[in-house]
Design a protein around this motif. Structure first.
Motif, short mmCIF file in Angstrom:
data_model
loop_
_atom_site.label_atom_id
_atom_site.label_comp_id
_atom_site.label_asym_id
_atom_site.label_seq_id
_atom_site.Cartn_x
_atom_site.Cartn_y
_atom_site.Cartn_z
N ARG A 114 79.99 23.70 62.67
CA ARG A 114 81.10 24.90 62.43
C ARG A 114 80.47 26.15 62.71
O ARG A 114 81.30 27.16 62.96
N GLU A 115 79.09 26.33 62.63
CA GLU A 115 78.54 27.71 62.85
C GLU A 115 77.96 27.69 64.42
O GLU A 115 77.48 28.83 64.45
N TRP A 116 78.22 26.96 65.07
CA TRP A 116 77.61 26.82 66.52
C TRP A 116 77.95 28.25 67.40
O TRP A 116 79.14 28.43 67.08
N ALA A 117 77.12 28.97 67.97
CA ALA A 117 77.67 30.23 68.67
C ALA A 117 77.47 29.79 69.96
O ALA A 117 76.79 30.24 71.12
N TRP A 118 79.10 29.32 70.45
CA TRP A 118 79.09 28.97 71.84
C TRP A 118 79.37 30.16 72.80
O TRP A 118 78.99 30.29 73.79
N GLU A 119 79.58 31.52 71.96
CA GLU A 119 79.71 32.91 72.76
C GLU A 119 78.40 33.22 73.31
O GLU A 119 78.27 34.07 74.11
N LYS A 120 77.36 32.61 72.63
CA LYS A 120 75.94 33.11 73.02
C LYS A 120 75.31 32.53 74.24
O LYS A 120 74.63 33.11 74.92
N VAL A 121 76.17 31.33 74.55
CA VAL A 121 75.84 30.44 75.86
C VAL A 121 76.47 31.21 77.05
O VAL A 121 77.68 31.09 76.86
N LYS A 122 75.83 31.96 77.80
CA LYS A 122 76.76 32.41 78.90
C LYS A 122 76.07 32.24 80.37
O LYS A 122 74.99 31.68 80.50
N PHE A 123 76.81 32.61 81.27
CA PHE A 123 76.18 32.38 82.81
C PHE A 123 75.45 33.70 83.02
O PHE A 123 75.77 34.37 83.88
N TYR A 124 74.10 33.96 82.52
CA TYR A 124 73.34 34.91 82.80
C TYR A 124 71.96 34.63 82.72
O TYR A 124 71.60 33.33 82.03
N ILE A 125 70.76 35.27 83.35
CA ILE A 125 69.51 34.94 83.26
C ILE A 125 68.63 36.08 82.81
O ILE A 125 69.15 37.20 83.19
N ASP A 126 67.86 35.78 81.98
CA ASP A 126 66.76 37.01 81.82
C ASP A 126 65.93 37.00 83.14
O ASP A 126 64.95 36.00 83.06
N VAL A 127 66.08 37.84 84.00
CA VAL A 127 65.04 38.05 85.20
C VAL A 127 63.76 37.85 84.96
O VAL A 127 63.02 37.14 85.86
N LYS A 128 63.17 38.49 83.76
CA LYS A 128 61.80 38.64 83.49
C LYS A 128 61.33 37.03 82.91
O LYS A 128 60.26 36.84 83.01
#
Length: 522
Positions: free
Chosen positions: A287-301
């Motif tokens: 119930r506490e899963w943070a789906w909004e944290k998973v995004k289509f982005y990358i940390d280039v570094k």
């Protein structure tokens, strides 16, 4: 009488003409051969094949004579090998068969394994405890990290298959015949005839680096897990690494892995139980899963580091040639590779995603460090036991490669043999083994960063052994029989693997420098 004389003269002139013609044809064939073209006729090719068969039978007969001499005379110096024949193989490269080395007969065969047993070995290699770093890869890659887990599984499965294809050549009847035995044999065949041993040296160096880095990672993760299991103890992570290494010192006395192999199955079962416990805890917090944290982005570094972590978790190509050669039905190898990598891909993807959804931006390098203290201590103790029991396997393999290449390679060895006449390890040889254990400790103490070291190893040797070399060897050895899409796949994998390896290596080094400069612990 005149007719008889005329007939003899005609025969002599005909023979002389044939001789001149054959010599001219031989010279032309030699010129074309030096230019890289096949100028031999079918009859000449058949003659060469017969000569090669006779030469092979002759050498095998010599080896049988040596074995009989050893049985009757009590053995020869070393293993009774003949200089010049010690590395003879059907294709002219590679070592003699293990049956000959051990003094057994040519008809003696090792027990074969089923495809399920082979699959279990591959699963142990690609589903080990290094999956604990995969949630950290999702932290810096999001959905692209999940895609990379799937992509790496597909590519590693494909390169494993083409690596095995390089062990075979077509005979005169168009049938596939196994002419090579190992990764090193494939590398040597690709570099022959100008540099027949160069490829083997490159593969051996990559293999040694990967094995030693694996040992270092086991020491690092042991210190990390113990430190986070008992944070109230006045003992630092480096001190726990020293304690772990003290328990690993007996590895220097290992003569074989019979004692260690008894625990391998229990270690793997314990690891699966630990994974289930972690996933069960994560599901309890669904119930506490943070789906909004998973995004289509990358940390280039930091994402290139994640690439190395994911690639390293799939590394198994080193022992695939030996595994395929010991299967009862080598024809089932492709099917075995498919289901093992599909299973690993699904389990790794689910584990990484579920763990990241539970802790999101607080995800640590070793995911068990995120567990509550009550559960963490129990789980980490099991993981430490698994790490310590897993250490002897890569350590012994690294020692074996080093000893064979530097101390036991006949007249080509750089240093004297580290074993005495009775087969006992010399004192200075034991000292070198202890030094290797201490070296893994020093690396773990001065670079105690699990994810960064794992990413560095995956980028440096994992990408080379899993992506670059198999595709390159496949193009070199199988070029005449490849279809256009095979060439496209091999070239694409080589290019993508090269880019990932270079970027991952650079960013891993930068991350280690940053962590060392600013004393970053995680």
């Amino acid at each position: 009488m005149a007719h008889l004389i005329r007939h003899k003269l005609t025969n002599k002139l005909t023979n002389a003409a044939h001789t001149v013609s054959n010599k001219s044809q031989a010279k032309v064939s030699g010129v074309f051969a030096r230019l890289g073209f096949q100028a031999a006729t079918d009859e000449e090719g058949l003659g060469f094949a017969e000569c090669d068969d006779l030469d092979y039978d002759y050498r095998q007969g010599m080896q049988m004579d040596v074995l009989q001499g050893e049985e009757e005379g009590g053995g020869m110096d070393g293993e009774g090998e003949l200089e010049g024949d010690s590395h003879y193989q059907r294709d002219g490269t590679g070592p003699r068969s293990s049956a000959l080395k051990s003094g057994g007969s040519l008809d003696e065969e090792k027990p074969k394994i089923t495809s399920w047993e082979a699959g279990w070995n591959v699963t142990n290699a690609i589903q080990g405890m290094f999956v604990l770093g995969l949630p950290y890869a999702i932290l810096h890659g999001g959905y692209l990290g999940l895609f990379l887990i799937i992509f790496a599984a597909v590519v590693c499965c494909y390169t494993g298959k083409i690596l095995i294809a390089c062990l075979y050549e077509d005979n005169e009847d168009g049938l596939k015949v196994r002419v090579r035995d190992s990764y090193v044999d494939i590398a040597n065949a690709c570099c022959a005839p100008r540099f027949p041993a160069l490829g083997g040296h490159v593969v051996n160096v990559a293999q040694i680096i990967e094995l030693i880095m694996t040992c270092i990672l086991y020491v690092v993760v042991s210190g990390n897990l113990m430190y986070n299991s008992f944070p109230s103890f006045p003992v630092s992570q480096k001190a726990w690494s020293v304690v772990a290494t003290a328990a690993l010192l007996p590895c220097a006395f290992l003569k074989n892995l019979k004692a260690v192999s008894k625990f391998s199955f229990l270690c793997t079962v314990a690891h699966f139980i630990i994974n289930i416990l972690v996933i069960a805890y994560c599901l309890s917090r669904a119930r506490e899963w943070a789906w909004e944290k998973v995004k289509f982005y990358i940390d280039v570094k930091k994402f290139p580091i994640s690439i190395g972590i994911i690639v390293f978790s799939y590394t198994s190509q080193i022992f695939l040639p030996s595994l395929e050669g010991n299967m009862q039905k080598p024809s089932e190898f492709h099917c075995m590779m498919d289901w093992t990598h599909i299973t690993a891909c699904v389990l790794k993807g689910l584990f990484a995603l579920v763990a990241y959804l539970t802790w999101a931006d607080a995800t640590k390098e070793v995911i068990t460090d995120n567990l509550p203290s009550t559960i963490r201590a129990v789980v980490n103790l099991f993981l430490v036991a698994k790490a310590l029991l897993s250490y002897p396997l890569p350590f012994f393999a690294a020692v074996e490669v080093l000893e064979k290449s530097l101390f036991q390679d006949g007249g080509r060895a750089i240093f004297p043999d580290c074993y005495g006449p009775t087969g006992q390890l010399k004192t200075w040889g034991l000292g070198l083994r202890v030094a290797l254990v201490v070296f893994t400790l020093l690396m773990a103490v001065f670079v105690p960063h699990f994810a960064l070291l794992m990413g560095l190893t995956g980028s440096l040797t994992g990408a080379g052994l899993c992506f670059l070399l198999p595709s390159l060897f496949h193009l070199k050895l199988q070029w005449r029989s490849l279809l256009w899409h095979h060439v496209f796949f091999d070239v694409s994998i080589f290019v993508i693997g090269g880019i990932c390896a270079i970027s991952g290596f650079i960013h891993s080094i930068e991350g280690l420098i940053e962590a060392y400069t600013y004393n970053i612990q995680d």
